[in-house]
Enzyme design. Structure first.
Site, PDB file in Angstrom:
ATOM      1  N   ASP A   1       7.366  33.937  32.892  1.00  0.00           N
ATOM      2  CA  ASP A   1       8.622  33.188  32.793  1.00  0.00           C
ATOM      3  C   ASP A   1       9.623  33.704  33.824  1.00  0.00           C
ATOM      4  O   ASP A   1      10.157  34.800  33.690  1.00  0.00           O
ATOM      5  CB  ASP A   1       9.221  33.351  31.385  1.00  0.00           C
ATOM      6  CG  ASP A   1      10.501  32.543  31.212  1.00  0.00           C
ATOM      7  OD1 ASP A   1      10.393  31.359  30.843  1.00  0.00           O
ATOM      8  OD2 ASP A   1      11.586  33.084  31.482  1.00  0.00           O
TER       9      ASP A   1
ATOM     10  N   HIS B   1      17.826  25.179  33.035  1.00  0.00           N
ATOM     11  CA  HIS B   1      18.159  26.527  32.559  1.00  0.00           C
ATOM     12  C   HIS B   1      19.270  26.515  31.495  1.00  0.00           C
ATOM     13  O   HIS B   1      19.186  27.231  30.504  1.00  0.00           O
ATOM     14  CB  HIS B   1      18.560  27.400  33.750  1.00  0.00           C
ATOM     15  CG  HIS B   1      18.327  28.853  33.542  1.00  0.00           C
ATOM     16  ND1 HIS B   1      17.976  29.706  34.556  1.00  0.00           N
ATOM     17  CD2 HIS B   1      18.390  29.636  32.431  1.00  0.00           C
ATOM     18  CE1 HIS B   1      17.839  30.933  34.078  1.00  0.00           C
ATOM     19  NE2 HIS B   1      18.088  30.922  32.796  1.00  0.00           N
TER      20      HIS B   1
ATOM     21  N   TYR C   1      16.863  33.943  38.922  1.00  0.00           N
ATOM     22  CA  TYR C   1      16.452  35.359  38.880  1.00  0.00           C
ATOM     23  C   TYR C   1      16.173  35.900  40.288  1.00  0.00           C
ATOM     24  O   TYR C   1      16.003  37.101  40.473  1.00  0.00           O
ATOM     25  CB  TYR C   1      15.201  35.564  38.006  1.00  0.00           C
ATOM     26  CG  TYR C   1      15.311  35.117  36.566  1.00  0.00           C
ATOM     27  CD1 TYR C   1      16.541  34.791  35.997  1.00  0.00           C
ATOM     28  CD2 TYR C   1      14.181  35.031  35.764  1.00  0.00           C
ATOM     29  CE1 TYR C   1      16.626  34.370  34.672  1.00  0.00           C
ATOM     30  CE2 TYR C   1      14.258  34.614  34.443  1.00  0.00           C
ATOM     31  CZ  TYR C   1      15.480  34.280  33.908  1.00  0.00           C
ATOM     32  OH  TYR C   1      15.550  33.862  32.598  1.00  0.00           O
TER      33      TYR C   1
ATOM     34  N   LYS D   1      12.740  27.795  36.207  1.00  0.00           N
ATOM     35  CA  LYS D   1      13.887  27.029  35.673  1.00  0.00           C
ATOM     36  C   LYS D   1      14.802  26.589  36.801  1.00  0.00           C
ATOM     37  O   LYS D   1      14.972  27.323  37.789  1.00  0.00           O
ATOM     38  CB  LYS D   1      14.689  27.899  34.680  1.00  0.00           C
ATOM     39  CG  LYS D   1      13.833  28.622  33.658  1.00  0.00           C
ATOM     40  CD  LYS D   1      14.639  29.378  32.617  1.00  0.00           C
ATOM     41  CE  LYS D   1      13.751  30.330  31.843  1.00  0.00           C
ATOM     42  NZ  LYS D   1      13.524  31.636  32.510  1.00  0.00           N
TER      43      LYS D   1
HETATM   44  P1  NAD Z   1      14.039  41.401  25.865  1.00  0.00           P
HETATM   45  O1  NAD Z   1      14.518  41.048  24.518  1.00  0.00           O
HETATM   46  O2  NAD Z   1      12.681  41.003  26.295  1.00  0.00           O
HETATM   47  O3  NAD Z   1      14.243  42.976  26.027  1.00  0.00           O
HETATM   48  C1  NAD Z   1      13.860  43.605  27.212  1.00  0.00           C
HETATM   49  C2  NAD Z   1      14.339  45.048  27.198  1.00  0.00           C
HETATM   50  O4  NAD Z   1      13.879  45.695  26.024  1.00  0.00           O
HETATM   51  C3  NAD Z   1      13.729  45.841  28.352  1.00  0.00           C
HETATM   52  O5  NAD Z   1      14.552  45.743  29.496  1.00  0.00           O
HETATM   53  C4  NAD Z   1      13.663  47.252  27.801  1.00  0.00           C
HETATM   54  O6  NAD Z   1      14.912  47.863  27.942  1.00  0.00           O
HETATM   55  C5  NAD Z   1      13.423  47.008  26.326  1.00  0.00           C
HETATM   56  N1  NAD Z   1      11.989  47.068  25.954  1.00  0.00           N
HETATM   57  C6  NAD Z   1      11.004  46.161  26.218  1.00  0.00           C
HETATM   58  N2  NAD Z   1       9.845  46.532  25.646  1.00  0.00           N
HETATM   59  C7  NAD Z   1      10.092  47.688  25.006  1.00  0.00           C
HETATM   60  C8  NAD Z   1       9.286  48.552  24.229  1.00  0.00           C
HETATM   61  N3  NAD Z   1       8.012  48.284  23.977  1.00  0.00           N
HETATM   62  N4  NAD Z   1       9.857  49.676  23.710  1.00  0.00           N
HETATM   63  C9  NAD Z   1      11.160  49.966  23.934  1.00  0.00           C
HETATM   64  N5  NAD Z   1      11.978  49.163  24.673  1.00  0.00           N
HETATM   65  C10 NAD Z   1      11.452  48.040  25.192  1.00  0.00           C
HETATM   66  O7  NAD Z   1      15.168  40.873  26.881  1.00  0.00           O
HETATM   67  P2  NAD Z   1      15.300  39.863  28.085  1.00  0.00           P
HETATM   68  O8  NAD Z   1      14.722  40.374  29.345  1.00  0.00           O
HETATM   69  O9  NAD Z   1      16.733  39.486  28.096  1.00  0.00           O
HETATM   70  O10 NAD Z   1      14.492  38.568  27.622  1.00  0.00           O
HETATM   71  C11 NAD Z   1      13.139  38.349  27.928  1.00  0.00           C
HETATM   72  C12 NAD Z   1      12.977  37.195  28.885  1.00  0.00           C
HETATM   73  O11 NAD Z   1      13.584  36.017  28.375  1.00  0.00           O
HETATM   74  C13 NAD Z   1      13.681  37.389  30.231  1.00  0.00           C
HETATM   75  O12 NAD Z   1      13.012  38.296  31.068  1.00  0.00           O
HETATM   76  C14 NAD Z   1      13.679  35.977  30.731  1.00  0.00           C
HETATM   77  O13 NAD Z   1      12.404  35.623  31.239  1.00  0.00           O
HETATM   78  C15 NAD Z   1      14.005  35.206  29.462  1.00  0.00           C
HETATM   79  N6  NAD Z   1      15.437  34.909  29.329  1.00  0.00           N
HETATM   80  C16 NAD Z   1      15.837  33.623  29.439  1.00  0.00           C
HETATM   81  C17 NAD Z   1      17.160  33.299  29.317  1.00  0.00           C
HETATM   82  C18 NAD Z   1      17.582  31.870  29.420  1.00  0.00           C
HETATM   83  O14 NAD Z   1      18.779  31.579  29.527  1.00  0.00           O
HETATM   84  N7  NAD Z   1      16.654  30.933  29.398  1.00  0.00           N
HETATM   85  C19 NAD Z   1      18.135  34.288  29.104  1.00  0.00           C
HETATM   86  C20 NAD Z   1      17.699  35.609  28.980  1.00  0.00           C
HETATM   87  C21 NAD Z   1      16.355  35.909  29.088  1.00  0.00           C
END
Ligand code: NAD
Length: 274
Positions: free
Chosen positions: A45, A108, A50, A75
């Protein structure tokens, strides 16, 4: 082991567990995505916003599993909304990703104040009808705007990707999606990492020999959601995919249900953002 899949309203299948690359710099995206593919992820994704589609494209080109085994989502960025600008932005994304056909393209944000999401959607439908995209969907859309897309074009989005995690469970929108045949994809499924230290989730994990992160992601899968956790740490990338040998009990799902908070949103409010 492979991720289970969900069948979308257009007949295509999407893996339930994928890999998100928000905030992964372009230079590090290929390594992160390669680690994810090696760990078994097939859904990647990304987004034009990004600024790492090129790095993702490098990992796709080098992937040992082959393009057809992968499910690529990108997106459309908010400033590119509009009919002609969407067609141009799609070409730019495909050039960076270096693929022939996209699996899933998302608007998006609805960005209501721009007044352009409907024209954007018409361009999405055209690209889908031309065979350049398999599935089209949206992100951060609210019910009235989903219904406007359907009423004006006859095409309901296949997916709505929304902020969703145990502290912000989106029960009303999920119920609407279920009725309308829209798959729910959870962004920030781990609450951007903020939920990892929750003692209750850690305690649930101990019962299964799993971490809090694994419990949270398993919760998304057990609810029938698509989840796209992000990490650049190889061990966590592997950990977040190691979910297919357990299921949460009804009792544990009920306990997680209680973590929902009216003020649990972390990201921007789709009513005003974009
Ligand atoms: P997430 O909820 O996936 O959390 C990621 C963070 O959690 C990492 O940076 C790390 O700090 C921690 N983490 C991950 N795995 C871990 C583990 N096993 N143990 C301990 N800590 C851990 O947050 P995100 O990146 O905001 O969301 C995931 C994805 O969703 C994004 O990369 C993106 O692709 C998507 N996204 C989309 C939108 C949108 O507007 N459509 C907005 C935000 C994110």
């Amino acid at each position: 082991m492979n991720s289970p899949v969900i069948r979308l309203n257009d007949g295509y299948e999407i893996p339930q567990l994928g890999f998100g690359v928000w905030q992964v710099p372009n230079a590090g995206a290929a390594a992160a995505v390669t680690a994810a593919i090696d760990a078994g992820y097939r859904l990647i994704d990304t987004a034009a916003a990004y600024r790492n589609e090129e790095g993702v494209g490098d990992a796709i080109a080098a992937s040992p599993v082959g393009r057809d085994a992968l499910f690529i989502t990108t997106k459309l960025a908010n400033p590119d909304q509009g009919y002609e600008s969407t067609l141009r932005a799609f070409d730019a994304s495909m050039k960076l990703l270096r693929i022939e056909k996209l699996d899933l393209y998302l608007i998006h944000w609805q960005a209501v104040h721009r007044g352009a999401y409907l024209d954007t959607w018409k361009a999405f439908v055209k690209l889908r009808d031309e065979g350049r995209i398999a599935s089209i969907g949206v992100s951060n859309f609210t019910v009235p705007n989903l219904e406007r897309l359907r009423d004006e074009t006859g095409v309901m989005p296949s997916v709505n990707q929304i902020e969703l995690h145990p502290r912000f469970q989106q029960k009303a929108l999920r119920a609407y999606h279920a009725k309308a045949g829209i798959a729910t994809e959870s962004w920030s499924p781990l609450g951007q990492g903020s939920l990892i230290d929750d003692p209750q989730l850690a305690a649930i994990g101990r019962k299964y020999g799993k971490t809090a992160a694994q419990v949270i992601l398993r919760w998304h899968l057990d609810l029938g959601l698509i989840a796209i956790p992000k990490s650049v740490t190889p061990a966590r990338i592997v950990e977040n995919f190691d979910l297919f040998d357990f299921r949460l009990s009804e009792e544990d799902i009920a306990a997680i249900d209680k973590l929902d908070r009216p003020d649990g949103r972390i990201g921007p409010d789709p009513e005003v953002f974009g």
